[in-house]
Design a protein around this motif. Structure first.
Motif, PDB file in Angstrom:
ATOM      1  N   PRO A  46      16.637  -0.255  -3.247  1.00  0.00           N
ATOM      2  CA  PRO A  46      15.967   0.656  -3.460  1.00  0.00           C
ATOM      3  C   PRO A  46      14.897   0.982  -4.660  1.00  0.00           C
ATOM      4  CG  PRO A  46      17.821   1.116  -1.785  1.00  0.00           C
ATOM      5  CD  PRO A  46      17.697  -0.036  -3.113  1.00  0.00           C
ATOM      6  N   ILE A  47      15.961   1.179  -5.634  1.00  0.00           N
ATOM      7  CA  ILE A  47      15.498   1.445  -7.359  1.00  0.00           C
ATOM      8  C   ILE A  47      14.092   0.055  -7.198  1.00  0.00           C
ATOM      9  CG2 ILE A  47      16.263   1.491  -9.156  1.00  0.00           C
ATOM     10  CD1 ILE A  47      17.114   3.902  -7.501  1.00  0.00           C
ATOM     11  N   TYR A  48      15.089  -1.001  -7.221  1.00  0.00           N
ATOM     12  CA  TYR A  48      13.239  -1.419  -7.695  1.00  0.00           C
ATOM     13  C   TYR A  48      11.650  -1.113  -7.011  1.00  0.00           C
ATOM     14  CZ  TYR A  48      11.326  -6.263  -9.076  1.00  0.00           C
ATOM     15  OH  TYR A  48      11.140  -7.535  -8.998  1.00  0.00           O
ATOM     16  N   PHE A  49      12.347  -0.576  -5.410  1.00  0.00           N
ATOM     17  CA  PHE A  49      10.529  -0.453  -4.561  1.00  0.00           C
ATOM     18  C   PHE A  49      10.271   0.714  -6.006  1.00  0.00           C
ATOM     19  CE2 PHE A  49      10.243  -2.175  -0.494  1.00  0.00           C
ATOM     20  CZ  PHE A  49      11.108  -3.102  -0.625  1.00  0.00           C
ATOM     21  N   LEU A  50      11.319   1.971  -6.189  1.00  0.00           N
ATOM     22  CA  LEU A  50      10.825   3.069  -7.090  1.00  0.00           C
ATOM     23  C   LEU A  50       9.988   2.323  -8.261  1.00  0.00           C
ATOM     24  CD1 LEU A  50      10.533   5.714  -5.884  1.00  0.00           C
ATOM     25  CD2 LEU A  50      13.125   5.734  -7.451  1.00  0.00           C
ATOM     26  N   THR A  51      10.141   1.481  -8.914  1.00  0.00           N
ATOM     27  CA  THR A  51      10.125   1.365  -9.714  1.00  0.00           C
ATOM     28  C   THR A  51       8.719   0.974  -9.622  1.00  0.00           C
ATOM     29  OG1 THR A  51      12.230   0.556 -10.168  1.00  0.00           O
ATOM     30  CG2 THR A  51      10.915  -0.319 -12.801  1.00  0.00           C
ATOM     31  N   SER A  52       8.617  -0.241  -8.828  1.00  0.00           N
ATOM     32  CA  SER A  52       7.452  -1.398  -8.222  1.00  0.00           C
ATOM     33  C   SER A  52       6.181   0.042  -8.093  1.00  0.00           C
ATOM     34  CB  SER A  52       7.593  -1.657  -6.868  1.00  0.00           C
ATOM     35  OG  SER A  52       6.305  -2.330  -6.290  1.00  0.00           O
ATOM     36  N   ALA A  53       6.343   1.871  -7.356  1.00  0.00           N
ATOM     37  CA  ALA A  53       5.549   2.173  -7.410  1.00  0.00           C
ATOM     38  C   ALA A  53       4.941   2.986  -8.150  1.00  0.00           C
ATOM     39  CB  ALA A  53       6.577   3.884  -6.269  1.00  0.00           C
ATOM     40  N   PHE A  54       6.287   3.409  -9.286  1.00  0.00           N
ATOM     41  CA  PHE A  54       5.611   3.440 -10.414  1.00  0.00           C
ATOM     42  C   PHE A  54       4.888   2.584 -11.051  1.00  0.00           C
ATOM     43  CE2 PHE A  54       9.446   7.180 -10.841  1.00  0.00           C
ATOM     44  CZ  PHE A  54       8.609   7.860 -10.921  1.00  0.00           C
ATOM     45  N   MET A  97       1.981   2.914 -17.545  1.00  0.00           N
ATOM     46  CA  MET A  97       1.928   1.897 -16.718  1.00  0.00           C
ATOM     47  C   MET A  97       2.562   0.311 -17.141  1.00  0.00           C
ATOM     48  SD  MET A  97      -1.551  -0.446 -15.535  1.00  0.00           S
ATOM     49  CE  MET A  97      -2.107  -0.985 -17.516  1.00  0.00           C
ATOM     50  N   THR A  98       2.177   0.448 -19.079  1.00  0.00           N
ATOM     51  CA  THR A  98       3.384  -0.481 -19.871  1.00  0.00           C
ATOM     52  C   THR A  98       4.724   0.121 -19.987  1.00  0.00           C
ATOM     53  OG1 THR A  98       1.193   0.233 -21.331  1.00  0.00           O
ATOM     54  CG2 THR A  98       3.192  -0.860 -22.177  1.00  0.00           C
ATOM     55  N   LEU A  99       4.870   0.736 -19.734  1.00  0.00           N
ATOM     56  CA  LEU A  99       7.106   1.049 -20.119  1.00  0.00           C
ATOM     57  C   LEU A  99       7.368   0.840 -19.038  1.00  0.00           C
ATOM     58  CD1 LEU A  99       9.260   3.364 -21.576  1.00  0.00           C
ATOM     59  CD2 LEU A  99       8.562   4.661 -19.804  1.00  0.00           C
ATOM     60  N   VAL A 100       6.655   1.015 -17.406  1.00  0.00           N
ATOM     61  CA  VAL A 100       7.458   0.594 -16.195  1.00  0.00           C
ATOM     62  C   VAL A 100       7.025  -0.933 -16.236  1.00  0.00           C
ATOM     63  CG1 VAL A 100       7.291   1.017 -13.763  1.00  0.00           C
ATOM     64  CG2 VAL A 100       7.293   2.588 -14.971  1.00  0.00           C
ATOM     65  N   LEU A 101       6.078  -1.671 -16.587  1.00  0.00           N
ATOM     66  CA  LEU A 101       6.195  -2.871 -16.669  1.00  0.00           C
ATOM     67  C   LEU A 101       7.160  -3.833 -16.824  1.00  0.00           C
ATOM     68  CD1 LEU A 101       3.368  -5.379 -15.999  1.00  0.00           C
ATOM     69  CD2 LEU A 101       2.831  -5.232 -17.969  1.00  0.00           C
ATOM     70  N   ILE A 102       7.549  -3.024 -18.289  1.00  0.00           N
ATOM     71  CA  ILE A 102       8.741  -3.596 -19.134  1.00  0.00           C
ATOM     72  C   ILE A 102      10.177  -3.652 -18.310  1.00  0.00           C
ATOM     73  CG2 ILE A 102      10.457  -3.099 -20.957  1.00  0.00           C
ATOM     74  CD1 ILE A 102       7.836  -2.262 -22.458  1.00  0.00           C
ATOM     75  N   LEU A 103       9.999  -2.131 -17.443  1.00  0.00           N
ATOM     76  CA  LEU A 103      11.339  -2.099 -16.782  1.00  0.00           C
ATOM     77  C   LEU A 103      11.589  -2.592 -15.673  1.00  0.00           C
ATOM     78  CD1 LEU A 103      11.221   1.717 -16.582  1.00  0.00           C
ATOM     79  CD2 LEU A 103      12.571   0.376 -18.151  1.00  0.00           C
ATOM     80  N   TYR A 104      10.144  -3.329 -15.272  1.00  0.00           N
ATOM     81  CA  TYR A 104      10.068  -3.641 -13.921  1.00  0.00           C
ATOM     82  C   TYR A 104      10.296  -5.075 -13.857  1.00  0.00           C
ATOM     83  CZ  TYR A 104       8.209  -6.167  -9.456  1.00  0.00           C
ATOM     84  OH  TYR A 104       8.007  -6.861  -8.763  1.00  0.00           O
ATOM     85  N   THR A 105       9.875  -6.287 -15.051  1.00  0.00           N
ATOM     86  CA  THR A 105      10.502  -7.360 -15.419  1.00  0.00           C
ATOM     87  C   THR A 105      11.324  -7.359 -15.666  1.00  0.00           C
ATOM     88  OG1 THR A 105       8.481  -7.003 -16.869  1.00  0.00           O
ATOM     89  CG2 THR A 105       9.586  -8.807 -17.089  1.00  0.00           C
ATOM     90  N   TRP A 123       0.828  -1.000   0.213  1.00  0.00           N
ATOM     91  CA  TRP A 123      -0.206  -0.241   0.121  1.00  0.00           C
ATOM     92  C   TRP A 123       1.418   1.052   0.296  1.00  0.00           C
ATOM     93  CZ3 TRP A 123      -4.716  -0.800  -1.798  1.00  0.00           C
ATOM     94  CH2 TRP A 123      -5.696  -2.256  -1.437  1.00  0.00           C
ATOM     95  N   ALA A 124       1.998   0.992   0.175  1.00  0.00           N
ATOM     96  CA  ALA A 124       3.060   1.456   0.565  1.00  0.00           C
ATOM     97  C   ALA A 124       3.394   3.125  -0.558  1.00  0.00           C
ATOM     98  CB  ALA A 124       3.876   2.067   1.841  1.00  0.00           C
ATOM     99  N   ILE A 125       3.876   1.971  -1.369  1.00  0.00           N
ATOM    100  CA  ILE A 125       4.289   1.644  -2.703  1.00  0.00           C
ATOM    101  C   ILE A 125       3.182   1.931  -3.474  1.00  0.00           C
ATOM    102  CG2 ILE A 125       5.453   0.487  -4.886  1.00  0.00           C
ATOM    103  CD1 ILE A 125       6.722  -1.777  -2.158  1.00  0.00           C
ATOM    104  N   THR A 126       1.816   2.606  -3.558  1.00  0.00           N
ATOM    105  CA  THR A 126       0.881   2.126  -4.484  1.00  0.00           C
ATOM    106  C   THR A 126       1.024   3.684  -4.050  1.00  0.00           C
ATOM    107  OG1 THR A 126       0.408   0.168  -4.196  1.00  0.00           O
ATOM    108  CG2 THR A 126      -0.737   1.740  -5.235  1.00  0.00           C
ATOM    109  N   SER A 127       0.469   3.828  -2.092  1.00  0.00           N
ATOM    110  CA  SER A 127       0.614   5.074  -2.631  1.00  0.00           C
ATOM    111  C   SER A 127       1.981   6.260  -3.125  1.00  0.00           C
ATOM    112  CB  SER A 127       0.467   5.680  -0.558  1.00  0.00           C
ATOM    113  OG  SER A 127       0.684   6.985  -0.497  1.00  0.00           O
ATOM    114  N   THR A 128       3.013   5.777  -3.350  1.00  0.00           N
ATOM    115  CA  THR A 128       4.150   6.910  -3.028  1.00  0.00           C
ATOM    116  C   THR A 128       4.139   6.760  -5.127  1.00  0.00           C
ATOM    117  OG1 THR A 128       5.651   6.041  -1.935  1.00  0.00           O
ATOM    118  CG2 THR A 128       6.166   6.455  -3.715  1.00  0.00           C
TER     119      THR A 128
END
Lengths: 255, 397
Positions: free
Chosen positions: B205-213, B250-258, B71-76
């Motif tokens: 930490p970058i992974y968490f930020l990517t997840s937030a996006f 969402m699409t762009l970050v989905l690729i980055l996150y994967t 929830w915190a990540i989604t909020s960010t």
């Protein structure tokens, strides 16, 4: 630029204002980021006064590099341990460790291996390593756990513990547990508030051990047995999980 | 502020179209879910956290910590997209940014509700976080910054509602900065523990930020879709474009996150500590394999990618389904991350310990998670009912 020069400027109108305002906010944002980032970086630094161990090639601290007036530690002569667990019992009695599952300050680990069809049992006593760079102390948000400035022992201030359990996650030695009576995290403190406070020279576990596995004492005091064992060892000395960089003050040897 | 002026403000912002029996029933339903769910957490204070939750000495953190992180990540994420629209302007997402600010506040409330019943003594936190702060602690910074963020966002939202655009803008910037840094510290909580090789490292930490996006964009798509669905109304072309923009992000970050997930796991198999590799094994072929392959990868990454392609960013229903699945995947991903970090015994090889500990959340933990979902769903519906007009108006400054 003075006010008269400004008066000569052509009025740019209000259309361009929002953009300038945005720039201003961005600049302000950058400044604020700097302040917060400073804090974040600060939160990643280790505890400077507690990491004064520069003997990079060895796990044993070098004379003159002990950060505390009395620097308590323990050495385990591991192959002497027979797993009788009298130390565990003595610790529970002395420090009122609750009996529920998962609560212990010291334990004996056991490994059974088979060599040439012969079963070999090995015992390893474990407890809090009272690290010089303690991960548990750095992560605690309220300084509920800290290095005692006199002895270097990692102690608890129970009333400050919020029970976030980050110290439990951070400890490389599984040395912390939730004490339901205190409703706080608890740990071994080398009997600082029990036996050491009474003027005794040994921890409960060390005193109870019939095989003299555990040698406790001031690492700086040349008259102690632990000093002699560490500085002029008969056999190899090692620590547990040296890779974590916690700089433990509990050492292991066979002998 | 008098009651009269408050009613005048709510008269301006409320959406009377949503004053329907169906909406009322849904709102009451989620309020009940919230109360019942969070009551499970309140029981922990009566019977003991150690008896109600299935955490152990070896695995002190469980599903409640991962739910808090989710929830915190989604909020960010929501807060960052909203702030970018407000500050930089010119983005199509500006029109939906008020709703994103509200939902960011609501998501962080879901996070606070979860962590509030997870921590053994939150009352001590209120006092000693202030009088005995540890500036070296990531937890301290994370809590303080999230607290600061929610304060800023509440003032920002009040500014939006009352028409104080400048105040809203300033607080929006501060709120977003605090959220980003809090998110970074949340990543840092895990990333700076050398005892846990599965967490330790600069990537997290970058992974968490990517997840937030990722979660933020997915939540923006889903909540906007639902906002029009509950009104049984078609999106205006500008809102459609805004949601489409969120879908693109969402699409762009989905690729980055994967990509980040792939390399993160690969890194454990090319060397490094055995504990890290054994933890990764738990996901690849061990007790977390179903969670990882079916829920995190298939349902949370692959199927949403397929849905996005099929939707061509035009079919809102499909896009919203993709957003929903991404959020489910992210929820499971946080769970997998938290559990995998502790699942391997630190003294593996001794005491005849299994390679992986077994952890199954208790009924009460599931209850609290349901309660946190209740908080967010209830907050969403109340927001639409009370501030609906604010969310749909074209410009607020």
């Amino acid at each position: 630029m003075n006010i008269e020069d400004l008066e000569k400027e052509i009025n740019e109108g209000i259309d361009s204002l929002p953009l300038q305002e945005r720039r201003k906010f961005l600049k302000m944002g950058l400044a604020v980021t700097g302040v917060f980032l400073g804090g974040s970086v600060l939160s990643l630094t280790s505890i400077s006064h507690a990491s004064n161990q520069k003997n990079a090639d060895s796990d044993i601290p070098v004379e003159g590099q002990y950060p505390y007036p009395k620097h308590y530690g323990m050495i385990m002569r591991q192959n002497r341990c027979v797993g009788c667990e009298l130390c565990v019992e003595a610790c529970k009695q002395t420090n009122h460790v609750p009996n529920d599952h998962g609560a212990w300050r010291t334990a004996i680990q056991e490994k059974i291996t088979t060599e040439n069809n012969t079963e070999k049992r090995e015992f390893r006593p474990v407890l809090c390593n009272q690290c010089n760079r303690p991960p548990c102390v750095r992560v605690c948000p309220t300084k509920a756990t800290y290095k005692d400035p006199e002895t270097g022992i990692v102690v608890m201030d129970y009333k400050k513990c919020i029970g976030c359990k980050t110290c439990m996650a951070a400890c490389p030695y599984n040395a912390r547990y939730f004490n339901e009576e205190k409703y706080a995290i608890d740990k071994c403190n080398f009997c600082i508030d029990t036996r050491l406070a009474e003027g005794k020279k040994e921890t409960a576990c060390a005193a109870a051990c019939p095989a003299r596995v555990r040698i406790f004492g001031d690492l700086k005091d040349k008259s102690t047995e632990i000093y002699r064992l560490l500085q002029t060892p008969d056999s190899k000395i090692w620590v547990l999980r040296p890779d974590t960089g916690a700089l433990p003050n509990v050492f292991y040897m066979n002998g | 502020m008098t009651n009269n002026s408050l009613s005048a403000i709510f008269a301006e912002t409320a959406d009377p179209r949503l004053a329907t029996p169906g909406m009322n029933r849904a709102t009451i339903f989620f309020l009940i879910v919230t109360v019942v769910g969070l009551s499970c957490g309140v029981l922990a204070f009566i019977f003991g956290h150690h008896t109600i939750y299935n955490n152990t000495r070896e695995m002190p953190w469980g599903m409640l910590i991962s739910t808090y992180a989710f929830w915190a990540i989604t909020s960010t994420g929501l807060c960052m997209y909203a702030a970018m629209s407000h500050v930089f302007g010119g983005t199509r997402m500006k029109i939906i940014s008020n709703r994103m600010v509200w939902m960011s506040i609501i998501c962080i409330m879901g996070a606070f509700a979860t962590i509030g019943v997870e921590i053994a003594s939150p009352h001590r936190m209120l006092l000693y976080n202030i009088i005995s702060p540890n500036p070296l602690s990531n937890i301290w910074w994370m809590g303080t910054l999230y607290g600061l963020a929610v304060g800023c966002m509440i003032i920002e939202f009040s500014g939006i509602v009352t028409g104080l655009a400048k105040l809203a803008l300033i607080m929006g910037v501060f709120g977003a900065l605090a959220e980003v840094l809090a998110n970074s510290c949340l990543g840092g909580v895990f990333a700076t523990l050398p005892a846990r090789p599965y967490w330790y490292g600069a990537q997290l930490p970058i992974y968490f930020l990517t997840s937030a996006f990722l979660s933020g964009a997915a939540a923006a798509v889903l909540f906007n879709y639902l906002a029009y669905r509950i009104r049984d109304e078609k999106m205006s072309p500008s809102v459609h474009l805004a949601v489409k923009s969120a879908g693109k992000a969402m699409t762009l970050v989905l690729i980055l996150y994967t990509v980040a997930t792939f390399w993160r796991l690969v890194s454990f198999y090319v060397g490094g500590p055995e504990l890290g590799r054994t933890a990764a094994d738990a996901l690849i072929s061990g007790p977390l394999a179903f969670n990882f392959w079916v829920l995190e990868v298939c349902a949370g990454l692959a199927i949403p990618a397929l849905l996005i392609i099929l939707s061509r960013l035009e079919n809102m229903r499909m896009l919203a389904l993709a957003g929903f699945l991404i959020l489910v995947g992210q929820f499971v991903a946080r769970y997998n991350l938290v559990v995998a970090g502790q699942i391997v015994p630190q003294n593996l090889g001794w005491d005849n310990l299994p390679t992986h500990f077994s952890y199954v959340p208790s009924v009460f933990e599931f209850g609290v998670v349901a309660g946190s979902i209740g908080v967010v769903a209830f907050g969403f519906l109340i927001g639409e009912r009370v501030f609906g007009k604010t969310f749909t108006q074209k410009e607020h400054h």
